[in-house]
Write a protein that holds these residues in place. Structure first.
Motif, PDB file in Angstrom:
ATOM      1  N   GLU A 185      24.573  39.166  42.660  1.00  0.00           N
ATOM      2  CA  GLU A 185      24.848  39.585  44.034  1.00  0.00           C
ATOM      3  C   GLU A 185      26.336  39.538  44.362  1.00  0.00           C
ATOM      4  O   GLU A 185      26.792  40.147  45.339  1.00  0.00           O
ATOM      5  CB  GLU A 185      24.067  38.711  45.025  1.00  0.00           C
ATOM      6  CG  GLU A 185      22.559  38.909  44.999  1.00  0.00           C
ATOM      7  CD  GLU A 185      21.912  38.268  43.771  1.00  0.00           C
ATOM      8  OE1 GLU A 185      22.602  37.459  43.104  1.00  0.00           O
ATOM      9  OE2 GLU A 185      20.751  38.588  43.474  1.00  0.00           O
ATOM     10  N   ASP A 186      27.116  38.789  43.562  1.00  0.00           N
ATOM     11  CA  ASP A 186      28.552  38.672  43.823  1.00  0.00           C
ATOM     12  C   ASP A 186      29.331  39.888  43.349  1.00  0.00           C
ATOM     13  O   ASP A 186      30.513  40.032  43.682  1.00  0.00           O
ATOM     14  CB  ASP A 186      29.113  37.419  43.134  1.00  0.00           C
ATOM     15  CG  ASP A 186      28.496  36.145  43.701  1.00  0.00           C
ATOM     16  OD1 ASP A 186      27.990  36.207  44.834  1.00  0.00           O
ATOM     17  OD2 ASP A 186      28.514  35.118  43.006  1.00  0.00           O
ATOM     18  N   LEU A 187      28.689  40.752  42.561  1.00  0.00           N
ATOM     19  CA  LEU A 187      29.394  41.911  42.014  1.00  0.00           C
ATOM     20  C   LEU A 187      29.700  42.922  43.109  1.00  0.00           C
ATOM     21  O   LEU A 187      28.910  43.142  44.012  1.00  0.00           O
ATOM     22  CB  LEU A 187      28.548  42.582  40.927  1.00  0.00           C
ATOM     23  CG  LEU A 187      28.384  41.828  39.608  1.00  0.00           C
ATOM     24  CD1 LEU A 187      27.498  42.627  38.666  1.00  0.00           C
ATOM     25  CD2 LEU A 187      29.730  41.574  38.944  1.00  0.00           C
ATOM     26  N   SER A 188      30.855  43.561  42.974  1.00  0.00           N
ATOM     27  CA  SER A 188      31.230  44.611  43.910  1.00  0.00           C
ATOM     28  C   SER A 188      31.938  45.716  43.138  1.00  0.00           C
ATOM     29  O   SER A 188      32.576  45.477  42.105  1.00  0.00           O
ATOM     30  CB  SER A 188      32.159  44.064  45.003  1.00  0.00           C
ATOM     31  OG  SER A 188      33.340  43.527  44.415  1.00  0.00           O
ATOM     32  N   VAL A 189      31.824  46.926  43.644  1.00  0.00           N
ATOM     33  CA  VAL A 189      32.448  48.069  42.991  1.00  0.00           C
ATOM     34  C   VAL A 189      33.966  47.886  42.979  1.00  0.00           C
ATOM     35  O   VAL A 189      34.573  47.555  43.999  1.00  0.00           O
ATOM     36  CB  VAL A 189      32.073  49.380  43.710  1.00  0.00           C
ATOM     37  CG1 VAL A 189      32.820  50.554  43.079  1.00  0.00           C
ATOM     38  CG2 VAL A 189      30.577  49.594  43.641  1.00  0.00           C
ATOM     39  N   ALA A 204      35.457  45.602  41.014  1.00  0.00           N
ATOM     40  CA  ALA A 204      35.780  44.278  40.485  1.00  0.00           C
ATOM     41  C   ALA A 204      36.127  44.384  38.999  1.00  0.00           C
ATOM     42  O   ALA A 204      35.494  45.112  38.243  1.00  0.00           O
ATOM     43  CB  ALA A 204      34.602  43.330  40.685  1.00  0.00           C
ATOM     44  N   LYS A 262      35.755  47.349  34.409  1.00  0.00           N
ATOM     45  CA  LYS A 262      35.792  47.542  35.863  1.00  0.00           C
ATOM     46  C   LYS A 262      34.412  48.010  36.302  1.00  0.00           C
ATOM     47  O   LYS A 262      33.809  48.888  35.673  1.00  0.00           O
ATOM     48  CB  LYS A 262      36.846  48.595  36.212  1.00  0.00           C
ATOM     49  CG  LYS A 262      36.979  48.906  37.689  1.00  0.00           C
ATOM     50  CD  LYS A 262      38.047  49.960  37.914  1.00  0.00           C
ATOM     51  CE  LYS A 262      38.199  50.306  39.384  1.00  0.00           C
ATOM     52  NZ  LYS A 262      39.231  51.346  39.597  1.00  0.00           N
ATOM     53  N   ASN A 286      29.485  50.910  39.413  1.00  0.00           N
ATOM     54  CA  ASN A 286      28.290  51.051  40.259  1.00  0.00           C
ATOM     55  C   ASN A 286      27.367  49.863  40.033  1.00  0.00           C
ATOM     56  O   ASN A 286      27.225  49.383  38.905  1.00  0.00           O
ATOM     57  CB  ASN A 286      27.563  52.358  39.923  1.00  0.00           C
ATOM     58  CG  ASN A 286      26.359  52.588  40.826  1.00  0.00           C
ATOM     59  OD1 ASN A 286      26.407  52.282  42.021  1.00  0.00           O
ATOM     60  ND2 ASN A 286      25.279  53.093  40.256  1.00  0.00           N
ATOM     61  N   VAL A 287      26.730  49.391  41.108  1.00  0.00           N
ATOM     62  CA  VAL A 287      25.768  48.292  41.031  1.00  0.00           C
ATOM     63  C   VAL A 287      24.486  48.744  41.709  1.00  0.00           C
ATOM     64  O   VAL A 287      24.464  49.007  42.917  1.00  0.00           O
ATOM     65  CB  VAL A 287      26.309  47.015  41.716  1.00  0.00           C
ATOM     66  CG1 VAL A 287      25.291  45.892  41.598  1.00  0.00           C
ATOM     67  CG2 VAL A 287      27.639  46.596  41.113  1.00  0.00           C
TER      68      VAL A 287
END
Length: 968
Positions: A887-891, A893, A949, A952-953
């Protein structure tokens, strides 16, 4: 027509019966409705064969040669097991690639043998020459050492190399084409109308002279690691993957030749072989072509429409239409009471079937239509099968959602797409077909009527209509299904080969992961119900402690005290966690304790390692023999820890296909898969090398030239006589003949410090015994320890230099003013650089009468530091202290991760969130790859660390798409 075999290029040995894919069940004859028809015996006449054709077929089959080979093979085995054969000292130097005088290049050198003169046949066929040598040597008793020494004197002994090998080596100092009497032509056991060297070169894109050398090297039972390292000048410095491809293709061509000659002999006995059929069979290069030509003549075939028409006597009419149509009268063939000849329509239909069969079997016609297809847009199309949409499971159908309405050019389709389509078709979820445009048919029919099969005389309108109908019938009923089968079979074969090669590349990368030396490790096999299994191993892989802790059942805090106590007790600061069930929770547990500095004063780190195959190994006989008193559940924890400490030594204990770095591995030829993966394991173990005095039997059996029995004999000799002092002592082991010694010697190492210490202790022990004897001690039989008095360590045994090059290595040391005891030191590097800078590599090699490749190998062996390991160039495991949640992942990162698996469509990377992310293949470019590391291909392999990098998540589907920034 009977169905074709499943694949052409997926066999390395004799074909094994497998279930055929559905696309090969296409029939080229629409005649199922006529199965009740039986030809009349009165009309049938067995074709008479010309005497010349019989003689030719008999010569091609060469049955006597097969018997001779079997006999020779037994002799070779007997000679291999004879341990009384002496090996010459290195000063003989007969294995060196000496550069011959100019006037002798390409001519037959003077005899170097100690045997009677061999017939001239040996100059053409090196295999036969080898057999002759073995047969001659077998006539003398092998138990008497003096007799054998007379036969193979020390100066002339060259690892049992046949004379043809010496000719090849002497005539090819710079890796140029071998100048032999027969050139690149090699006589095979089963002769065909095509040259095996040229055909092998066309298929593999390898130079013909290299293919000729490889065929001879494989005939002489050289292993791929040995060829790749010590015969570079003969193979133009090819890599092991290419050598495997050539070897597999060679086996496929030989399989085709063998099956062809078997079919020829069978048809000859049945009286069905004609000169035209013989030529067609000998022209076949693939199993598909062979099946296409021979299918109508197989036992149990009810006959094709063309055969039935020929049995009715219509073949002269068909041939007359092509060659002499003016005198043709079809009405004269009408027989009112005979089925198939009752009226003019039936007669014309019979003639049409014969002509269609002639067109479809003609080599020139088939070549034209194949070249025509190469220029056009040929597509493969898959759709959802109607039956599966009604009766299939939704879960299985959804897996193939991308292929419910799929179409792609056969030139652009990816290998993984072919394998997916084939799997869906076998599960009856997809319907697959090949689309050939109508333009191909129209151009083909026009060409046949107006050029290839244009009659020599004027045709009546009704005959011209019959000719056109025959061409269209031939294309629709015979040629089109054949093309579809060929396209599907070629695509499947290429896809399977790429899948197997990808598996091999991933396996090599995993096996060559850099070991973590000098650490005490705690291996953790995660679990819920039965707890997490722990195993602490020492830096020398000894099991120090095993235990079970329940971390996920409300007892985590209490178990933390036990884990801390174990880590402090054994001074262990590295935890290795398996990536199986409960891995994510176990990782979070340790990461939380590490962040809180719970294990202070220890600075604890952890890493995640694949546990694929650990459960299978834990219940295997090898594990029971190695850890007899340990519970199988705890053995897996030991295996997990050892995979970080020495990945190669641990992973060779597991069958390669269970390691889990492949793609569609269950859909490919299991024979090809096993052969390739075993070869990759042999390559990795051999190139890393093993210390003969400490390695395990399991590791030893994977060295080139060795097997289970020979490895066992080496271990038994070591246990009985003590450690090996030098490579020459290997010749004393039962079953290690000259050929085996040649293949394995260069990959076996000796720890010189250990050997020197051992020899010093033995000399002191022998000296004290001698004093006791002089003092009047009772005489005893000579001890086996006296053998060590005559054995001396050889510093070159710790290098990758082969014993056949020791003489050149010593001359090179004299040239640079070096000492063998200084191997691996900085002084040695300086002395080598001085000479090489002054004379150059080629000049120095010429001065030493050797090749550049051999000299480079000697330089590497002399300058590499003691204990050098090629795996130091590869990545180590990624040790971590903290964890990142999905859930901590962001586009956008930027993260670091480790490659887990590589496929043709992308690379899966573990970024520490419990789910691997995918880098699509289009995002992997040459500019982003490290230029410092030596790469076998553009692709990334398991174990490599990368910076990525997030693009998309997809949280609902747990999918992460990444972009490659760089390789760390």
């Amino acid at each position: 027509m009977s169905s074709l075999p499943r694949r052409v290029k997926s066999r390395t040995k004799a074909p094994i019966s497998e279930e055929l894919p559905s696309f090969l069940n296409l029939t080229s004859e629409s005649e199922e409705e006529e199965e009740e028809w039986e030809p009349k015996s009165k009309i049938v006449r067995a074709p008479c064969l010309p005497k010349k054709t019989e003689a030719k077929a008999k010569k091609a089959a060469a049955p006597q040669l097969t018997v001779s080979r079997k006999t020779v093979k037994k002799v070779a085995i007997k000679e291999e097991m004879d341990v009384s054969l002496p090996i010459a000292p290195i000063e003989g130097n007969k294995m060196q690639l000496l550069k011959p005088k100019e006037e002798n290049v390409g001519t037959k050198p003077k005899s170097l043998n100690r045997m009677p003169e061999v017939p001239k046949k040996m100059e053409i066929n090196s295999f036969q020459g080898k057999n002759q040598n073995n047969l001659v040597s077998d006539e003398k008793p092998s138990t008497s050492v003096p007799v054998v020494k007379e036969e193979k004197c020390e100066k002339e002994f060259a690892f049992d190399e046949p004379p043809s090998k010496k000719i090849k080596l002497n005539a090819c100092p710079e890796g140029k084409p071998v100048k032999t009497r027969g050139g690149n032509k090699i006589k095979e056991e089963f002769e065909m109308n095509w040259d095996i060297v040229q055909t092998l070169s066309e298929i593999t894109n390898v130079e013909p002279w290299v293919c000729a050398n490889l065929i001879r090297l494989f005939q002489e039972e050289n292993t791929i690691p040995f060829i790749a390292r010590y015969r570079k000048e003969l193979i133009n410095n090819l890599e092991a993957d290419t050598l495997r491809e050539v070897q597999q293709t060679l086996e496929e061509l030989r399989t085709v030749a063998k099956k062809t000659h078997t079919m020829i002999q069978k048809l000859k006995k049945e009286g069905k072989l004609s000169s035209c059929l013989l030529k067609g069979l000998l022209n076949c290069r693939t199993l598909e072509e062979l099946d296409h030509v021979s299918a109508p003549y197989k036992t149990g075939s009810k006959g094709t429409k063309a055969q039935r028409a020929k049995q009715l006597g219509l073949e002269p009419a068909a041939l007359s239409l092509l060659h002499n149509p003016v005198e043709l009268n079809l009405f004269s063939y009408i027989r009112r009471n005979t089925k198939g000849l009752a009226n003019i329509q039936e007669v014309e239909a019979g003639v049409q079937h014969i002509l269609a069969d002639i067109f479809a079997k003609d080599e020139g016609t088939l070549d034209f239509i194949r070249k025509l297809c190469q220029k056009r847009y040929i597509s493969i199309q898959s759709t959802l099968a109607k039956v599966s949409s009604k009766n299939g499971k939704e879960k299985d159908i959804d897996k193939f959602q991308l292929y419910h309405e799929f179409s792609c050019n056969i030139k652009n389709i990816q290998h993984h797409q072919i394998l997916a389509i084939n799997r869906g078709e076998n599960l009856k979820i997809l319907t697959v077909k090949v689309n050939i445009p109508d333009g191909v048919k129209n151009e083909f029919c026009w060409w046949c009527v107006n050029e290839r099969w244009r009659p020599k005389q004027f045709l009546k309108p009704e005959f011209m209509r019959l000719l056109r109908s025959s061409v269209e019938d031939s294309y629709k009923r015979l040629i089109y299904p054949l093309l579809c089968r060929e396209f599907r079979s070629k695509l499947t074969s290429d896809a399977e080969k790429e899948s197997v090669m990808m598996f091999g590349r991933n396996l090599r990368q995993l096996l060559l992961t850099s070991p973590v030396r000098g650490r005490t490790l705690m291996g953790v096999d995660p679990g819920y119900k039965y707890g997490c299994k722990l195993a602490i191993i020492s830096p020398t892989s000894q099991i120090l402690h095993t235990d079970v802790v329940h971390l996920h059942s409300g007892q985590g805090f209490r178990e933390a005290e036990k884990i801390k106590g174990l880590l402090l007790q054994y001074n262990c600061s590295t935890v290795v966690i398996g990536n199986g069930k409960a891995c994510r929770e176990t990782e979070a547990y340790f990461a939380d304790l590490i962040m809180k500095k719970y294990f202070a004063p220890l600075d604890v780190v952890y890493c995640i390692v694949s546990e694929a195959g650990a459960s299978i190994y834990s219940v295997s006989p090898e594990a029971s023999k190695e850890m007899p008193d340990l519970d199988p559940n705890l053995r897996s924890a030991v295996s997990i820890a050892r995979r970080v400490q020495d990945p190669l030594a641990e992973l060779v204990k597991i069958e390669p296909k269970h390691i889990g770095v492949g793609m569609y591995q269950h859909d490919v030829s299991q024979t090809l898969l096993k052969a390739t993966l075993d070869s990759v394991v042999e390559e990795c173990v051999s190139f890393v090398g093993v210390d003969i005095n400490i390695c395990s039997e399991i590791l030893l059996r994977h060295i080139a030239g060795l097997n289970t029995n020979r490895a066992k004999n080496i271990i038994e000799w070591r246990e009985k006589n003590g450690p090996f002092i030098n490579r020459e002592q290997l010749k004393e082991v039962k079953g290690l003949g000259p050929k085996t010694f040649q293949q394995c010697a260069g990959f076996i190492r000796f720890n010189q410090e250990y050997i020197k210490t051992f020899c010093s202790n033995k000399k002191n022990e022998l000296g004290s015994r001698a004093l006791l004897t002089k003092a009047g001690a009772p005489g005893k039989k000579k001890s086996k320890l006296t053998s060590y008095a005559s054995q001396q360590p050889n510093p070159l045994d710790q290098t990758c230099i082969h014993p056949e090059s020791y003489n050149i290595a010593m001359r090179f040391l004299s040239l640079i003013g070096g000492n063998a005891n200084d191997i691996g030191k900085s002084d040695m590097q300086q002395k080598v650089n001085v000479v090489i800078q002054k004379e150059g590599l080629e000049g120095t090699a010429k001065r030493l009468n050797t090749t550049v490749h051999t000299l480079q190998l000697i330089i590497d062996g002399l300058t590499q530091p003691e204990g050098y390991d090629i795996r130091t160039d590869f990545d180590k495991p990624d040790f971590k202290r903290s964890i990142v949640c999905f859930e901590d992942l962001s586009v956008g990162a930027v993260l670091t991760g480790k490659v887990e698996n590589a496929t043709p469509f992308g690379v899966f990377v573990d970024i520490g969130v419990g789910k691997s992310g995918l880098i699509p293949v289009q995002n992997i470019t040459e500019a982003k790859l490290s230029k410092v590391k030596k790469r076998r291909s553009l692709g990334l392999g398991p174990g490599e660390r990368v910076e990525v990098k997030v693009l998309n998540v997809d949280i609902p589907r747990l999918r992460i798409t990444l972009d490659l920034i760089r390789v760390l």
